[in-house]
Design a protein around this motif. Structure first.
Motif, mmCIF file in Angstrom:
data_model
loop_
_atom_site.group_PDB
_atom_site.id
_atom_site.type_symbol
_atom_site.label_atom_id
_atom_site.label_comp_id
_atom_site.label_asym_id
_atom_site.label_seq_id
_atom_site.Cartn_x
_atom_site.Cartn_y
_atom_site.Cartn_z
ATOM 1 N N LYS A 116 0.813 -1.155 0.212
ATOM 2 C CA LYS A 116 -0.320 -0.343 0.184
ATOM 3 C C LYS A 116 0.708 1.307 0.099
ATOM 4 C CE LYS A 116 -4.469 -1.650 1.635
ATOM 5 N NZ LYS A 116 -5.797 -0.990 2.802
ATOM 6 N N LYS A 117 0.341 2.395 -0.751
ATOM 7 C CA LYS A 117 1.281 3.592 -0.843
ATOM 8 C C LYS A 117 0.076 3.960 -1.018
ATOM 9 C CE LYS A 117 4.433 6.536 -2.918
ATOM 10 N NZ LYS A 117 5.037 6.879 -4.246
ATOM 11 N N GLN A 118 -0.043 5.164 0.223
ATOM 12 C CA GLN A 118 -1.150 6.235 0.347
ATOM 13 C C GLN A 118 -2.787 5.816 0.966
ATOM 14 O OE1 GLN A 118 0.061 9.247 -2.633
ATOM 15 N NE2 GLN A 118 1.098 10.562 -1.062
ATOM 16 N N GLY A 119 -2.755 4.726 0.996
ATOM 17 C CA GLY A 119 -4.215 4.407 0.940
ATOM 18 C C GLY A 119 -4.378 3.094 0.070
ATOM 19 N N ARG A 120 -3.660 3.753 -0.863
ATOM 20 C CA ARG A 120 -4.158 2.191 -2.234
ATOM 21 C C ARG A 120 -2.652 1.372 -1.916
ATOM 22 N NH1 ARG A 120 -7.563 3.698 -6.355
ATOM 23 N NH2 ARG A 120 -6.103 2.889 -7.738
ATOM 24 N N TRP A 121 -3.301 -0.041 -2.693
ATOM 25 C CA TRP A 121 -2.321 -1.205 -3.293
ATOM 26 C C TRP A 121 -1.875 -0.427 -4.644
ATOM 27 C CZ3 TRP A 121 -1.039 -4.808 0.110
ATOM 28 C CH2 TRP A 121 -2.351 -4.824 1.208
ATOM 29 N N GLU A 122 -0.365 -0.722 -4.510
ATOM 30 C CA GLU A 122 0.481 -0.242 -5.876
ATOM 31 C C GLU A 122 1.516 -0.995 -6.030
ATOM 32 O OE1 GLU A 122 -0.403 2.481 -7.600
ATOM 33 O OE2 GLU A 122 -2.032 3.747 -6.374
ATOM 34 N N TYR A 123 2.323 -1.426 -7.081
ATOM 35 C CA TYR A 123 2.835 -2.355 -7.622
ATOM 36 C C TYR A 123 4.268 -0.999 -8.503
ATOM 37 C CZ TYR A 123 -1.049 -5.754 -6.696
ATOM 38 O OH TYR A 123 -2.143 -5.991 -5.772
ATOM 39 N N LEU B 140 8.179 2.857 -6.247
ATOM 40 C CA LEU B 140 7.484 2.204 -5.246
ATOM 41 C C LEU B 140 8.830 1.134 -3.570
ATOM 42 C CD1 LEU B 140 4.747 1.552 -3.612
ATOM 43 C CD2 LEU B 140 4.592 -0.497 -4.844
ATOM 44 N N LYS B 141 8.879 1.056 -2.973
ATOM 45 C CA LYS B 141 9.856 0.864 -2.353
ATOM 46 C C LYS B 141 9.603 -0.533 -0.998
ATOM 47 C CE LYS B 141 12.698 3.604 -3.593
ATOM 48 N NZ LYS B 141 13.990 2.668 -4.916
ATOM 49 N N LEU B 142 10.432 -1.657 -0.854
ATOM 50 C CA LEU B 142 9.517 -3.160 -0.363
ATOM 51 C C LEU B 142 9.809 -2.669 0.646
ATOM 52 C CD1 LEU B 142 9.344 -6.826 -0.722
ATOM 53 C CD2 LEU B 142 11.102 -5.617 1.144
ATOM 54 N N ASN B 143 8.905 -2.650 2.258
ATOM 55 C CA ASN B 143 8.706 -2.473 3.416
ATOM 56 C C ASN B 143 8.521 -3.359 3.802
ATOM 57 O OD1 ASN B 143 8.948 -1.883 5.889
ATOM 58 N ND2 ASN B 143 7.982 -0.032 5.821
ATOM 59 N N ILE B 144 9.655 -5.009 4.784
ATOM 60 C CA ILE B 144 9.323 -6.216 4.685
ATOM 61 C C ILE B 144 8.308 -6.216 5.868
ATOM 62 C CG2 ILE B 144 11.126 -6.435 6.885
ATOM 63 C CD1 ILE B 144 11.856 -8.550 4.938
ATOM 64 N N GLU B 145 8.218 -5.046 6.614
ATOM 65 C CA GLU B 145 7.458 -5.227 7.909
ATOM 66 C C GLU B 145 5.776 -4.119 7.661
ATOM 67 O OE1 GLU B 145 8.668 -2.347 10.450
ATOM 68 O OE2 GLU B 145 10.571 -3.348 11.262
ATOM 69 N N ARG B 146 5.111 -4.122 6.317
ATOM 70 C CA ARG B 146 3.844 -3.764 5.813
ATOM 71 C C ARG B 146 3.711 -5.040 5.347
ATOM 72 N NH1 ARG B 146 4.969 1.591 3.085
ATOM 73 N NH2 ARG B 146 2.682 0.113 2.607
#
Length: 496
Positions: free
Chosen positions: A453-460, A467-473
């Protein structure tokens, strides 16, 4: 008139689309290639590299900044021939680079001679010499790719330069297999002494005689028919190809007349290791990328080409491709075309397949347009197609792709955590480790198979490159794969 009567099924393959030039090539990448200094075209499989290649192949010089084109398809290329050059010549670097230059200058010189003959321009002594050698060595004045690489050149027993009578060509007419060279010291010596003597002659003759004539050599499908066990060797071949292309582009003696355009998958380029790789990426490459608006514009050009005069193209409302549908908005107020692109990797091929599936599902109705149920029904078949495209895209370079998609299927729901992934990963991969699981997670993320998610939307990454990977999300499998992987929608507090 019903939409299915006037709008044809679109061709998935650029090679099969006879009307490609009428609606595809309003792309900035084309201008950078033809009028700029860019010569390396990068992109993921299915984004349109071959479409640009086909445009170069089929366009007249007047549309290409007066460039004449030579298009070489490597679909059936004999890659092992490069190994034979390496084994037969002293020095791996020299062998690879000379084999590429040898190919380019033979093809460029053959084209130059063809241009001059077509325009009834007389051939001087140098060009007559080159034409004589091309005919004698290859049996025709414009040899094919295979004929150049696996040639009869080792049958030349003595090379006489262009300053002598062109009739004095001395050939050893014994039939010798190219594959015999590595095992025969005498043949090796002959290849070393003779094979690339022609290269220096051809290169000089081209420089001396090209004048105002301009030639592009376009190379496509360099990623085809690679064997997984040979990738390291092929990488060396490609690195030296890029070095030769760069050297030609920087050589003031020839760069105004000869340009080598190389089409290459982004992931393959990223895997190569050589000096100034990033500099080349910044200065001389173009990366093909699409967004919702550019895809919409391209498909709208297709629609306008075929639409009957009385069809409402929706120009006043800016509907574009959505004009094919009864409803202009679907679930959650999403515009129809955006609904399609969100179920793609933002590649023309994915969208073509989806719209073709809608067409297959269509039944004649009073509006003559596609319906919302037909759009939704296409989801299932389109999902299977995207899955198959991923397998085709990665089976050689990344054979673990089948098992990785199985991991996502085992998770069973669209949204999942890092721990969920590691848990199911261990049940598929026998050599499981946290580092390997994380490596695979990054692969899936970087290729838009999963997103966050980025700014509330699922993005790819395909839609949001920064877009950067965040392993905790939380992660989410791309919706394009939902039906093929039989995934359920995520539910709060669900145990996976």
């Amino acid at each position: 008139m019903d939409v299915k009567q006037w709008l044809p099924e679109f061709q998935v393959s650029a090679e099969s689309d006879t009307h490609l030039q009428s609606y595809f090539l309003q792309r900035p990448e084309v201008d950078k290639i033809i009028n700029g200094t860019s010569w390396l075209v990068l992109g993921r499989k299915g984004v349109g590299k071959t479409a640009i290649y086909e445009y170069l192949k089929n366009s007249q010089p007047t549309k290409l900044n007066n460039y004449n084109t030579i298009c070489i398809n490597f679909n059936d290329y004999p890659w092992p021939a490069h190994n034979l050059y390496k084994e037969s010549l002293a020095g791996e670097l020299s062998a690879y680079q000379k084999s590429w230059k040898y190919l380019f200058y033979i093809k460029a010189l053959a084209k130059l001679i063809e241009i001059k003959q077509t325009k009834n321009e007389p051939l001087n002594k140098e060009l007559k010499w080159a034409l004589k050698y091309l005919n004698e060595v290859y049996g025709n004045p414009d040899p094919t790719l295979t004929e150049v690489i696996i040639s009869k050149i080792i049958r030349i027993s003595k090379i006489k330069g262009p300053g002598v009578d062109t009739d004095e060509i001395d050939l050893d007419m014994g039939e010798i297999s190219f594959e015999d060279i590595p095992e025969n010291a005498q043949l090796k010596q002959k290849l070393r002494s003779n094979a690339f003597s022609l290269l220096s002659y051809f290169e000089t003759i081209f420089q001396n005689n090209s004048g105002q004539h301009k030639i592009i050599i376009a190379l496509d499908q360099l990623d085809e028919n690679w064997l997984s066990g040979e990738i390291e060797e092929y990488s060396k071949v490609l690195i030296n190809l890029l070095n030769v292309c760069r050297n030609i582009s920087q050589d003031f003696k020839v760069n105004k007349n000869l340009k080598i355009i190389t089409f290459l998958r982004s992931d393959i380029y990223n895997s190569l290791k050589f000096n100034d790789k990033n500099k080349l990426l910044q200065d001389r490459s173009v990366t093909i990328s699409w967004d919702n608006d550019s895809l919409d514009e391209m498909f709208y050009e297709r629609i306008k080409k075929y639409a009957p005069k009385n069809f409402d193209l929706g120009e006043s409302s800016g509907q574009k491709t959505s004009c094919l549908f009864e409803a202009k908005f679907v679930r959650q107020g999403t515009p129809v075309f955006k609904y399609v692109t969100r179920r793609s990797f933002f590649r023309p091929r994915d969208v073509i397949v989806y719209l073709n599936k809608v067409r297959e599902n269509h039944r004649t109705n009073s509006s003559g347009l596609y319906t919302t149920p037909e759009l939704y029904d296409a989801d299932h078949d389109a999902s299977a197609s995207v899955y198959n495209e991923l397998i085709d895209e990665w089976s050689n370079q990344f054979p673990e792709i089948d098992d990785l998609l199985s991991v996502l299927q085992l998770i069973q729901v669209e949204s999942f955590t890092y721990d969920d992934f590691v848990n199911k990963h261990s049940s598929i991969f026998s050599c499981n480790s946290p580092s390997k699981a994380q490596e695979h997670l990054y692969f899936l993320f970087n290729n838009s198979i999963i997103g966050q998610k980025k700014q509330g939307r699922w993005e790819y990454v395909c839609s949001t490159p920064e877009l950067k990977l965040n392993i905790e999300r939380e992660f989410r499998t791309h919706h394009a794969l939902k039906y093929r992987l039989q995934l359920l929608e995520s539910r709060p507090n669900q145990n996976i």
